[in-house]
Design a protein around this motif. Structure first.
Motif, mmCIF file in Angstrom:
data_model
loop_
_atom_site.group_PDB
_atom_site.id
_atom_site.type_symbol
_atom_site.label_atom_id
_atom_site.label_comp_id
_atom_site.label_asym_id
_atom_site.label_seq_id
_atom_site.Cartn_x
_atom_site.Cartn_y
_atom_site.Cartn_z
ATOM 1 N N LEU A 126 0.832 -1.209 0.000
ATOM 2 C CA LEU A 126 0.000 0.000 0.000
ATOM 3 C C LEU A 126 0.866 1.258 0.000
ATOM 4 N N ASN A 127 1.912 1.256 0.812
ATOM 5 C CA ASN A 127 2.814 2.404 0.876
ATOM 6 C C ASN A 127 3.452 2.656 -0.491
ATOM 7 N N SER A 128 3.841 1.594 -1.166
ATOM 8 C CA SER A 128 4.442 1.697 -2.493
ATOM 9 C C SER A 128 3.440 2.248 -3.513
ATOM 10 N N ILE A 129 2.213 1.768 -3.449
ATOM 11 C CA ILE A 129 1.169 2.244 -4.368
ATOM 12 C C ILE A 129 0.924 3.736 -4.162
ATOM 13 N N ILE A 130 0.863 4.149 -2.909
ATOM 14 C CA ILE A 130 0.651 5.569 -2.608
ATOM 15 C C ILE A 130 1.803 6.402 -3.171
ATOM 16 N N LYS A 131 3.036 5.951 -2.940
ATOM 17 C CA LYS A 131 4.208 6.701 -3.417
ATOM 18 C C LYS A 131 4.202 6.863 -4.933
ATOM 19 N N LYS A 132 3.758 5.832 -5.647
ATOM 20 C CA LYS A 132 3.778 5.853 -7.112
ATOM 21 C C LYS A 132 2.549 6.520 -7.726
ATOM 22 N N SER A 133 1.568 6.841 -6.915
ATOM 23 C CA SER A 133 0.304 7.368 -7.411
ATOM 24 C C SER A 133 0.459 8.758 -8.033
ATOM 25 N N PRO A 134 0.002 8.927 -9.276
ATOM 26 C CA PRO A 134 0.067 10.257 -9.897
ATOM 27 C C PRO A 134 -0.828 11.274 -9.177
ATOM 28 N N GLU A 135 -1.943 10.805 -8.625
ATOM 29 C CA GLU A 135 -2.826 11.704 -7.876
ATOM 30 C C GLU A 135 -2.106 12.258 -6.646
ATOM 31 N N ARG A 136 -1.371 11.391 -5.977
ATOM 32 C CA ARG A 136 -0.635 11.809 -4.789
ATOM 33 C C ARG A 136 0.461 12.797 -5.158
ATOM 34 N N SER A 137 1.200 12.516 -6.214
ATOM 35 C CA SER A 137 2.346 13.366 -6.559
ATOM 36 C C SER A 137 1.924 14.760 -7.005
ATOM 37 N N GLY A 138 0.691 14.908 -7.455
ATOM 38 C CA GLY A 138 0.209 16.228 -7.839
ATOM 39 C C GLY A 138 -0.172 17.096 -6.660
ATOM 40 N N LYS A 139 -0.433 16.479 -5.521
ATOM 41 C CA LYS A 139 -0.899 17.225 -4.352
ATOM 42 C C LYS A 139 0.065 17.147 -3.166
ATOM 43 N N TYR A 140 0.801 16.042 -3.072
ATOM 44 C CA TYR A 140 1.692 15.823 -1.929
ATOM 45 C C TYR A 140 3.102 15.500 -2.397
ATOM 46 N N HIS A 141 4.073 16.015 -1.666
ATOM 47 C CA HIS A 141 5.476 15.650 -1.882
ATOM 48 C C HIS A 141 5.951 14.839 -0.688
ATOM 49 N N VAL A 142 6.840 13.887 -0.950
ATOM 50 C CA VAL A 142 7.402 13.094 0.142
ATOM 51 C C VAL A 142 8.305 14.005 0.967
ATOM 52 N N HIS A 143 7.961 14.147 2.237
ATOM 53 C CA HIS A 143 8.777 14.947 3.149
ATOM 54 C C HIS A 143 9.830 14.057 3.815
ATOM 55 N N LYS A 144 9.392 12.884 4.278
ATOM 56 C CA LYS A 144 10.288 11.865 4.834
ATOM 57 C C LYS A 144 9.866 10.534 4.241
ATOM 58 N N GLY A 145 10.823 9.802 3.716
ATOM 59 C CA GLY A 145 10.507 8.570 3.001
ATOM 60 C C GLY A 145 10.185 7.379 3.871
ATOM 61 N N LYS A 146 10.851 7.253 5.004
ATOM 62 C CA LYS A 146 10.655 6.070 5.846
ATOM 63 C C LYS A 146 10.550 6.487 7.310
ATOM 64 N N VAL A 147 9.330 6.516 7.794
ATOM 65 C CA VAL A 147 9.088 6.835 9.197
ATOM 66 C C VAL A 147 8.501 5.584 9.846
ATOM 67 N N GLU A 148 9.144 5.125 10.899
ATOM 68 C CA GLU A 148 8.719 3.885 11.554
ATOM 69 C C GLU A 148 7.472 4.096 12.404
ATOM 70 N N ARG A 149 6.692 3.036 12.487
ATOM 71 C CA ARG A 149 5.476 3.035 13.306
ATOM 72 C C ARG A 149 5.343 1.655 13.931
ATOM 73 N N THR A 150 4.890 1.605 15.160
ATOM 74 C CA THR A 150 4.673 0.337 15.849
ATOM 75 C C THR A 150 3.281 0.322 16.449
ATOM 76 N N LEU A 151 2.570 -0.762 16.219
ATOM 77 C CA LEU A 151 1.253 -0.978 16.816
ATOM 78 C C LEU A 151 1.231 -2.365 17.444
ATOM 79 N N ILE A 152 0.508 -2.490 18.531
ATOM 80 C CA ILE A 152 0.294 -3.799 19.131
ATOM 81 C C ILE A 152 -0.996 -4.354 18.528
ATOM 82 N N THR A 153 -0.924 -5.572 17.995
ATOM 83 C CA THR A 153 -2.075 -6.205 17.354
ATOM 84 C C THR A 153 -2.369 -7.543 18.023
ATOM 85 N N LYS A 154 -3.424 -8.197 17.568
ATOM 86 C CA LYS A 154 -3.751 -9.545 18.051
ATOM 87 C C LYS A 154 -2.601 -10.518 17.812
ATOM 88 N N PHE A 155 -1.820 -10.251 16.774
ATOM 89 C CA PHE A 155 -0.727 -11.146 16.406
ATOM 90 C C PHE A 155 0.581 -10.806 17.106
#
Length: 135
Positions: free
Chosen positions: A56-85
């Motif tokens: 999903l992250n890759s699709i968003i980055k490559k999206s022409p719609e995204r590139s017309g409105k948003y620029h990548v400010h930081k390419g890789k920002v880590e996130r951690t969530l606790i899940t059932k798994f």
């Protein structure tokens, strides 16, 4: 996509073989098998979710719609969530809205992840359900 399927198939095959050997050698029982398979399932769950999020992250980055409105400010920002798994760690891009001059994690918005969320929604629900059962 095929990589994750091959990974899962390999893990399941290995888990089956290891458990059979342990039981036949007298070093395992049903409880051990249940624990072992549970850990494997959780690991597969985390890896599958990570693969989906990465795609999903890759699709968003490559999206022409995204590139017309948003620029990548930081390419890789880590996130951690606790899940059932278990603990889910992933990276996502941080974008700057060109027109409105604000910043956003598009992936977080797409997935419905709140800004300071640390525990995934389904797990929160399970915890609440169990707490009402206990009280």
């Amino acid at each position: 996509m095929n990589n994750i399927i091959q990974l899962i198939a390999g893990k399941v095959k290995g888990e089956i073989e290891e458990n059979i050997i342990r039981v036949l050698e007298g070093e395992g029982n049903l409880d051990d098998i249940v624990d072992s398979v549970g850990e494997m399932v959780n690991d597969i769950g985390i890896k599958t979710i990570q693969a989906i999020i990465s795609e999903l992250n890759s699709i968003i980055k490559k999206s022409p719609e995204r590139s017309g409105k948003y620029h990548v400010h930081k390419g890789k920002v880590e996130r951690t969530l606790i899940t059932k798994f278990g603990e889910l760690e992933f990276e996502r891009a941080y974008y700057k809205n060109i027109n409105e001059n604000n910043y956003v994690y598009i992936l977080d918005e797409l997935l419905g992840i709140e800004k300071y969320e640390r525990v995934e929604g389904n797990l929160k629900g399970d915890i609440l359900d169990k707490s009402t059962d206990v009280s």
